[in-house]
Design an enzyme around this catalytic site. Structure first.
Site, PDB file in Angstrom:
ATOM      1  N   SER A  85     -28.701 -13.430  -8.765  1.00 24.60           N
ATOM      2  CA  SER A  85     -27.361 -13.700  -9.283  1.00 24.60           C
ATOM      3  C   SER A  85     -27.251 -14.937 -10.155  1.00 24.60           C
ATOM      4  O   SER A  85     -26.210 -15.146 -10.796  1.00 24.60           O
ATOM      5  CB  SER A  85     -26.359 -13.796  -8.126  1.00 24.60           C
ATOM      6  OG  SER A  85     -26.153 -12.532  -7.544  1.00 24.60           O
ATOM      7  N   SER A 123     -24.206 -12.234 -10.102  1.00 24.01           N
ATOM      8  CA  SER A 123     -22.792 -12.377  -9.795  1.00 24.01           C
ATOM      9  C   SER A 123     -22.234 -13.754 -10.160  1.00 24.01           C
ATOM     10  O   SER A 123     -21.032 -13.988 -10.051  1.00 24.01           O
ATOM     11  CB  SER A 123     -22.559 -12.135  -8.303  1.00 24.01           C
ATOM     12  OG  SER A 123     -23.247 -13.103  -7.526  1.00 24.01           O
ATOM     13  N   LYS A 183     -18.858 -21.596  -8.931  1.00 24.63           N
ATOM     14  CA  LYS A 183     -18.677 -20.185  -8.580  1.00 24.63           C
ATOM     15  C   LYS A 183     -17.642 -20.049  -7.470  1.00 24.63           C
ATOM     16  O   LYS A 183     -17.619 -20.843  -6.527  1.00 24.63           O
ATOM     17  CB  LYS A 183     -20.018 -19.604  -8.128  1.00 24.63           C
ATOM     18  CG  LYS A 183     -20.033 -18.110  -7.858  1.00 24.63           C
ATOM     19  CD  LYS A 183     -21.457 -17.665  -7.512  1.00 24.63           C
ATOM     20  CE  LYS A 183     -21.593 -16.169  -7.360  1.00 24.63           C
ATOM     21  NZ  LYS A 183     -23.010 -15.771  -7.123  1.00 24.63           N
TER      22      LYS A 183
END
Length: 518
Positions: A257, A233, A156
């Site tokens: 997330s 996310s 990420k």
């Protein structure tokens, strides 16, 4: 342009009208040229759409196609009123494509019954990846036989990778970010165990969203259902894993997330016990809730990674499974039905328990998270007006209005609620749908997504407020789309939760599809 075969009466003009409408993005004309009904098909590299209405909804959200010129057509009449047309095209920006259409003449008009599109091969999907390699970072030579050898990791874009910047999902931030001189510990331990980094994958801006839509880079595809959003996310890593471009997604979970995209895309996802995996080298959103975790397609992969990070784990969890009626009521009715059916099939003893009010959990998390997010990034946001997408900008604007008194009251409430949640799940696991229902459609508008976010937080806040581990396992399906089952357990029960979820999965979920430790 080369044309092989001959056009039946009226088909060439219909085909030309379709091509012209495609270049103009005239969705009404395109809809009219597709055969109505549930049996019409459209496929491309991201999946198959069934039914005229779904194809129309996809097309209305697509935003047009790349400019192209037809360079060859093959026209083959398969039967009276049924013709196959295969077109070869050259894109204005370079590259070639292929389009195959099955046209039928019904009620005197030619319409497309089935279409398949092969676009030009991209170097990389920029909605999924910021930077990618083959691999980007190799495991050290001494680690090639480690327990994670053979695993490809998508990181990420909040986590430090040596030699690269942390982009945080925002081009303005990325342009001024320093080049990282060291891997974050969460990256280094995977490399030391033999994994390799495929690349750095997209995130919602500053991880302050759950939808997976990024105003600057677009929405990564949902690898389980191309009609639906990816979830965030940890959006890019989740899509990379679901699409088979990586085996492990390294991400963060503050308010869901990791768990949300895991549920939306049919993946296994683990939010670790708060503070049990180092967050050094990870751009913070809200330190009271931020955790590091992973996504994978199979539980064996997830367990192997978690074992490297957390050690061999403690004893298993006691019986019975815990359920909370308020959490089940918070789910959509269809999701609750399939969850109840799944729970019955497990044959496990179930005990009903009560949690603090879900609205209190969600609101406390929202206030503390917002106050910390503003403290971490508010000055930068204020100094760069217009740099954020509208949804995240509004979230920061709301966070800026949280007063010191609001935060202090919420922190007092957080302590009380955290103790209450931990008391409820002491020594056992609580089962619940990960999210209220399947991922929203890609055509969902802002108000719909905001409502989904609010209802989702009422469920994901249990683990967030508790600082507890939670695993999302792909055990349910609603309307043909995946929905996860979450197991939330006491502090330090991370591995036991993965093991329990694997026990509760159908037999075909336990077959690994990647080499581990080879």
């Amino acid at each position: 342009m080369r044309v092989t075969g001959s056009w039946p009466d009226g088909l060439e003009s219909a085909f030309r009208a379709y091509e012209d409408a495609l270049m103009r993005d005239d969705t009404a004309e395109l809809d009219a040229l597709f055969e109505p009904g549930p049996d019409t098909l459209r496929g491309d590299g991201s999946g198959l759409l069934r039914g005229h209405d779904r194809i129309s909804a996809y097309r209305s959200a697509r935003g047009g196609v790349a400019r192209r010129t037809l360079v060859g057509l093959d026209v083959q009449e398969l039967a009276p009123g049924t013709v196959l047309v295969v077109g070869e095209s050259r894109f204005a920006g370079g590259g070639r494509g292929l389009q195959t259409q099955l046209w039928r003449r019904t009620t005197g008009a030619w319409r497309i019954r089935t279409a398949h599109v092969t676009g030009r091969a991209p170097a990389l999907d920029r909605t999924v990846w910021r930077v990618v390699g083959d691999p980007l970072v190799r495991a050290p030579g001494v680690s090639t036989g480690g327990p994670l050898a053979g695993l490809r990791v998508a990181v990420k874009d909040l986590v430090a990778v040596r030699g690269h910047v942390v982009g945080a999902g925002n081009p303005t931030w990325e342009s001024a970010a320093p080049v990282e001189t060291e891997h974050a510990p969460a990256v280094g331990m995977l490399l030391a165990a033999g994994a390799e980094l495929t690349g750095i994958a997209r995130t919602d801006e500053f991880a302050y969203a759950l939808a997976g839509r990024n105003a600057h880079h677009g929405a990564p595809p949902n690898g389980a259902d191309p009609e639906r959003i990816s979830g965030g996310s940890t959006s890019g890593p989740a899509s990379a894993v679901a699409l088979g471009q990586a085996d492990v997604g390294l991400g963060t979970d503050t308010a869901g997330s990791i768990r949300v995209p895991a549920s939306y895309q049919g993946l296994w996802g683990l939010r670790t016990t708060h503070g049990h995996v180092s967050r050094d080298g990870v751009l913070p959103l809200a330190q009271s809730f931020d955790t590091v975790g992973w996504l994978a397609r199979r539980p064996e992969t997830l367990r192997a990674v978690a074992t490297v990070a957390l050690g061999p784990g403690a004893a298993g969890l006691g019986s019975p499974l815990l359920v909370c009626d308020a959490l089940l009521t918070a789910a959509d009715p269809a999701t609750r039905r399939v969850f109840d059916d799944w729970l019955d099939r497990t044959g496990r003893t179930v005990e009903t328990v009560e949690l603090p009010a879900l609205d209190d959990l969600a609101e406390t998390l929202r206030i503390v998270q917002g106050a910390e997010a503003h403290r971490n990034h508010g000055a930068w946001v204020a100094a760069h007006p217009g740099a954020l997408g509208a949804d995240v900008a509004e979230r920061f604007a709301v966070a800026a209005r949280i007063t010191a008194e609001d935060e202090a009251a919420a922190r007092d409430e957080l302590g009380r609620l955290r103790a209450a949640v931990r008391t409820v799940v002491a020594g056992r696991a609580m089962a619940l749908p990960t999210v209220p229902g399947p991922a929203p459609l890609r055509t969902a508008d802002g108000p719909d997504l905001l409502a989904t976010r609010r209802s989702t937080l009422r469920m994901t806040a249990v683990a967030g407020i508790g600082g507890l581990p939670a695993v999302s396992a792909p055990l349910l399906a609603v309307d043909g789309a995946p929905v996860g089952v979450s197991l939330v357990g006491p502090v330090g029960s991370d591995l036991a939760l993965v093991d329990l979820a694997a026990e509760l999965a159908p037999a075909n979920e336990s077959v690994t599809d990647v080499p581990i430790g080879s």
